[in-house]
Design an enzyme around this catalytic site. Structure first.
Site, short mmCIF file in Angstrom:
data_model
loop_
_atom_site.label_atom_id
_atom_site.label_comp_id
_atom_site.label_asym_id
_atom_site.label_seq_id
_atom_site.Cartn_x
_atom_site.Cartn_y
_atom_site.Cartn_z
N HIS A 1 45.39 14.78 44.51
CA HIS A 1 45.00 16.01 43.80
C HIS A 1 44.87 17.13 44.83
O HIS A 1 44.38 16.90 45.94
CB HIS A 1 43.67 15.75 43.08
CG HIS A 1 43.20 16.92 42.28
ND1 HIS A 1 42.34 17.86 42.80
CD2 HIS A 1 43.47 17.32 41.01
CE1 HIS A 1 42.11 18.78 41.88
NE2 HIS A 1 42.78 18.47 40.78
N TYR B 1 47.60 11.48 40.31
CA TYR B 1 48.23 12.35 41.32
C TYR B 1 48.77 11.48 42.46
O TYR B 1 48.06 11.24 43.44
CB TYR B 1 47.21 13.37 41.85
CG TYR B 1 46.59 14.18 40.74
CD1 TYR B 1 47.14 15.39 40.34
CD2 TYR B 1 45.46 13.70 40.06
CE1 TYR B 1 46.59 16.10 39.29
CE2 TYR B 1 44.92 14.40 39.00
CZ TYR B 1 45.48 15.60 38.62
OH TYR B 1 44.94 16.29 37.57
N HIS C 1 45.29 17.10 24.71
CA HIS C 1 44.65 17.21 26.03
C HIS C 1 43.27 17.83 25.78
O HIS C 1 43.13 18.73 24.96
CB HIS C 1 45.43 18.14 26.95
CG HIS C 1 46.77 17.62 27.34
ND1 HIS C 1 47.34 17.86 28.56
CD2 HIS C 1 47.67 16.84 26.67
CE1 HIS C 1 48.52 17.29 28.64
NE2 HIS C 1 48.75 16.66 27.50
N GLN D 1 51.05 13.73 37.70
CA GLN D 1 51.55 15.05 38.05
C GLN D 1 53.02 14.89 38.43
O GLN D 1 53.45 13.79 38.79
CB GLN D 1 50.73 15.60 39.24
CG GLN D 1 50.99 17.03 39.58
CD GLN D 1 50.85 17.92 38.36
OE1 GLN D 1 51.80 18.02 37.57
NE2 GLN D 1 49.71 18.55 38.18
N THR E 1 48.88 20.63 25.69
CA THR E 1 47.89 20.96 26.72
C THR E 1 46.80 21.87 26.14
O THR E 1 46.93 22.39 25.03
CB THR E 1 48.54 21.68 27.93
OG1 THR E 1 49.00 22.96 27.50
CG2 THR E 1 49.69 20.87 28.50
N GLU F 1 55.60 16.80 26.80
CA GLU F 1 54.39 17.64 26.86
C GLU F 1 54.74 19.10 26.57
O GLU F 1 55.73 19.62 27.08
CB GLU F 1 53.78 17.50 28.26
CG GLU F 1 52.50 18.30 28.43
CD GLU F 1 51.80 17.98 29.74
OE1 GLU F 1 51.63 16.79 30.08
OE2 GLU F 1 51.42 18.94 30.44
N LYS G 1 38.07 6.29 37.38
CA LYS G 1 38.28 6.99 36.10
C LYS G 1 38.93 6.03 35.09
O LYS G 1 38.55 6.01 33.92
CB LYS G 1 39.18 8.20 36.41
CG LYS G 1 39.55 9.06 35.28
CD LYS G 1 40.07 10.42 35.77
CE LYS G 1 41.41 10.38 36.48
NZ LYS G 1 41.95 11.74 36.71
C1 LIG Z 1 49.66 15.01 33.16
C2 LIG Z 1 48.68 16.13 33.39
C3 LIG Z 1 48.31 16.92 32.33
C4 LIG Z 1 47.39 17.98 32.53
N1 LIG Z 1 47.02 18.77 31.46
C5 LIG Z 1 46.16 19.80 31.63
C6 LIG Z 1 45.73 20.59 30.52
O1 LIG Z 1 46.13 20.38 29.38
N2 LIG Z 1 44.85 21.61 30.76
C7 LIG Z 1 44.36 21.85 32.01
O2 LIG Z 1 43.55 22.78 32.17
N3 LIG Z 1 44.73 21.11 33.07
C8 LIG Z 1 45.61 20.09 32.92
N4 LIG Z 1 45.97 19.31 34.01
C9 LIG Z 1 45.48 19.67 35.35
C10 LIG Z 1 44.07 19.11 35.64
O3 LIG Z 1 43.14 19.60 34.72
C11 LIG Z 1 43.68 19.58 37.05
O4 LIG Z 1 44.50 18.96 38.01
C12 LIG Z 1 42.21 19.41 37.41
O5 LIG Z 1 41.99 20.06 38.67
C13 LIG Z 1 41.76 17.97 37.60
O6 LIG Z 1 41.60 17.32 36.42
P1 LIG Z 1 41.41 15.70 36.44
O7 LIG Z 1 41.10 15.29 35.08
O8 LIG Z 1 42.55 15.09 37.13
O9 LIG Z 1 40.10 15.63 37.36
P2 LIG Z 1 39.34 14.47 38.14
O10 LIG Z 1 39.92 13.14 37.86
O11 LIG Z 1 37.91 14.67 37.86
O12 LIG Z 1 39.66 14.83 39.67
C14 LIG Z 1 39.48 16.15 40.16
C15 LIG Z 1 39.18 16.10 41.66
O13 LIG Z 1 37.86 15.61 41.85
C16 LIG Z 1 37.86 14.49 42.71
N5 LIG Z 1 36.81 13.56 42.24
C17 LIG Z 1 36.83 12.82 41.11
N6 LIG Z 1 35.67 12.10 41.01
C18 LIG Z 1 34.92 12.43 42.09
C19 LIG Z 1 33.64 12.04 42.58
N7 LIG Z 1 32.88 11.15 41.90
N8 LIG Z 1 33.18 12.59 43.75
C20 LIG Z 1 33.92 13.48 44.44
N9 LIG Z 1 35.16 13.89 44.03
C21 LIG Z 1 35.64 13.36 42.89
C22 LIG Z 1 39.26 13.90 42.60
O14 LIG Z 1 39.58 13.16 43.77
C23 LIG Z 1 40.07 15.17 42.47
O15 LIG Z 1 40.30 15.77 43.72
C24 LIG Z 1 46.87 18.24 33.84
C25 LIG Z 1 47.26 17.43 34.90
C26 LIG Z 1 48.15 16.38 34.69
C27 LIG Z 1 48.56 15.50 35.86
#
Ligand SMILES: Cc1cc2nc3c(=O)[nH]c(=O)nc-3n(C[C@H](O)[C@H](O)[C@H](O)COP(=O)(O)OP(=O)(O)OC[C@H]3O[C@@H](n4cnc5c(N)ncnc54)[C@H](O)[C@@H]3O)c2cc1C
Length: 293
Positions: free
Chosen positions: A154, A150, A79, A181, A50, A19, A170
Site C-alpha cells: 500500500h 496490494y 464498495h 490493486q 466504487t 469495476e 484483515k
Molecule cells: C480493488 C480496490 C478497490 C478500491 N475501491 C475503492 C473505493 O471504492 N473507494 C475508495 O475511496 N477507495 C478505494 N480503494 C482504495 C483504498 O480505499 C485505499 O487504498 C485506502 O488507502 C486503503 O484502504 P484499505 O481498505 O486497503 O485499508 P487498510 O487495509 O486499512 O490499509 C491501509 C494502510 O494501513 C495499514 N494498516 C492496516 N492495519 C494497520 C494496523 N493495525 N496498524 C498500522 N497500520 C495498519 C496498511 O498496511 C496500509 O498501509 C480501492 C482499492 C482497491 C485495491
C-alpha cells in the site's frame, strides 16, 4: 469463493468481474449504463461499484448500487469505505444494502478527502479496514466480504512485510475474497499470493487489471496507487504518444498478454478496472475468447 456464474461455480472458467465508478456528471451517465450493458454480455460473476470516502448515502454508491442491482440483475458488489465515518452512519448504509438485496461488499478503509483537515482518519469509528471487516462480520454476518490487496505494498506503508501482515489480519477478521490493486509485473502478484498461502490465507485473491487507454492518465493513477510502471511498459507506449488508436491497441495487447499469463499460472480470475470505458475490456475479452471466457 464468491457466488459466481454457473460456469465458474463448476470450475469451467475463471471468475470474471468488472469495476465501475459512479458517474460524476449527468452527461457521463449514458456511458456508464452503455458500458455496463455491453460488459454484461460477458456474463460477469459480479460487477462492483466504487464509493467515495465516509461510507454515507451521499458519498457512497448507495442508490446507484441499488439501481444496478435491480435493473441489470447482475451480482452487484458495493464498495464501502469507513474512513471518518461513525458506527451509526455505517450501520445505516449496511442496513440499506442488506434491505435492497445486496449480498456482497468490498470493505475498505478509504482515504480522507483531500480538502478535509488532518485527523479525519482518527475521527471515524474504525482506523483501518481490519476492524471494519470484523464489525460487519459480527453484526451483518450474511454479507460476503471482499477486501483490497496490494501486491506491491500500500502506498502509505513503509514496510512491505508489515503491510502483508495487516492484509492477512484483515482477511482473518472475516473476508471471503480479495481484489488487488493494479500491477504490471505478474511475478509480484504470484510472490504475494504464494506468501499469503504459506501464511495460511486461502481466500481467492483476484488480480485487478488496468487496461491502459491513456498513458498520461496511467502515470497519474500509478503514482496515486503505488503501482510501478516497468520500463518495458513505458518503452512500448513511447511510440504511441500522439496516436490514441495505437495507444489503445498497445494497451489491449499488453493486457491480453498479462491476463493470459495470470490465468495460465493459476490466478483464480480477472477483475477489470473499466473506468466506465466500453472499448478496451471487450477487445481484451475477445482475444481471450475460446481460451478462458
Ligand atoms: C480493488 C480496490 C478497490 C478500491 N475501491 C475503492 C473505493 O471504492 N473507494 C475508495 O475511496 N477507495 C478505494 N480503494 C482504495 C483504498 O480505499 C485505499 O487504498 C485506502 O488507502 C486503503 O484502504 P484499505 O481498505 O486497503 O485499508 P487498510 O487495509 O486499512 O490499509 C491501509 C494502510 O494501513 C495499514 N494498516 C492496516 N492495519 C494497520 C494496523 N493495525 N496498524 C498500522 N497500520 C495498519 C496498511 O498496511 C496500509 O498501509 C480501492 C482499492 C482497491 C485495491
Amino acid at each position: 469463493m464468491i457466488q459466481v456464474s454457473k460456469e465458474s461455480a463448476s470450475g469451467q472458467r475463471p471468475t470474471l468481474s468488472f469495476e465501475f465508478f459512479p458517474p460524476k456528471k449527468p452527461e457521463a451517465e449514458p456511458l456508464f449504463w452503455g458500458t455496463l450493458e455491453r460488459l454484461s454480455g460477458y456474463r460477469p460473476d459480479f460487477v462492483s461499484i466504487t464509493c467515495g470516502a465516509g461510507g454515507s448515502r451521499q458519498t457512497g454508491g448507495g442508490e446507484l448500487v441499488r439501481k444496478v442491482h435491480e435493473q441489470t440483475g447482475l451480482h452487484t458488489v458495493a464498495h464501502l469505505t469507513c474512513v471518518g465515518a461513525s458506527r451509526p452512519v455505517l450501520t445505516e448504509m449496511l442496513n440499506f444494502y442488506r434491505d435492497c438485496g445486496i449480498t456482497t461488499l468490498l470493505a475498505l478503509r478509504g482515504d480522507p478527502p483531500r480538502h478535509e483537515p488532518a485527523g479525519t482518519l482518527e475521527q471515524g469509528a474504525f482506523r483501518y479496514a481490519e476492524p471494519f471487516v470484523a464489525f460487519i462480520r459480527e453484526y451483518f454476518p450474511a454479507f460476503r466480504i471482499g477486501v483490497a490487496a496490494y501486491p506491491e505494498g500500500h502506498p502509505e506503508t513503509p514496510d512491505l512485510e508489515q503491510d502483508q501482515l495487516h492484509f492477512r489480519r484483515k482477511v482473518e477478521a472475516g473476508a471471503d475474497f480479495a481484489v488487488t490493486q493494479f500491477f504490471f509485473d505478474n511475478d509480484v502478484y504470484f510472490r504475494f499470493t504464494e506468501e499469503c498461502h504459506r501464511k495460511g490465507v486461502h481466500v481467492p485473491i483476484y488480480p485487478g487489471i488496468m487496461p491502459v487507454t491513456d498513458f498520461k492518465q496511467l502515470k497519474r493513477l500509478s503514482e496515486l496507487c503505488g503501482s510501478a510502471l516497468p520500463q518495458w511498459l513505458v518503452d512500448r507506449f513511447a511510440a504511441t504518444r500522439d496516436d490514441p488508436e495505437a495507444m489503445l491497441r498497445t494497451g489491449v495487447s499488453i493486457a491480453v498478454e498479462q491476463c493470459r499469463d495470470l490465468l495460465a499460472r493459476g490466478a483464480p480470475g480477472l477483475h477489470f478496472f473499466t473506468l466506465n470505458q466500453s472499448v478496451a475490456v471487450p477487445s481484451i475479452l475477445e482475444e481471450l475468447a475460446g481460451e478462458y471466457y
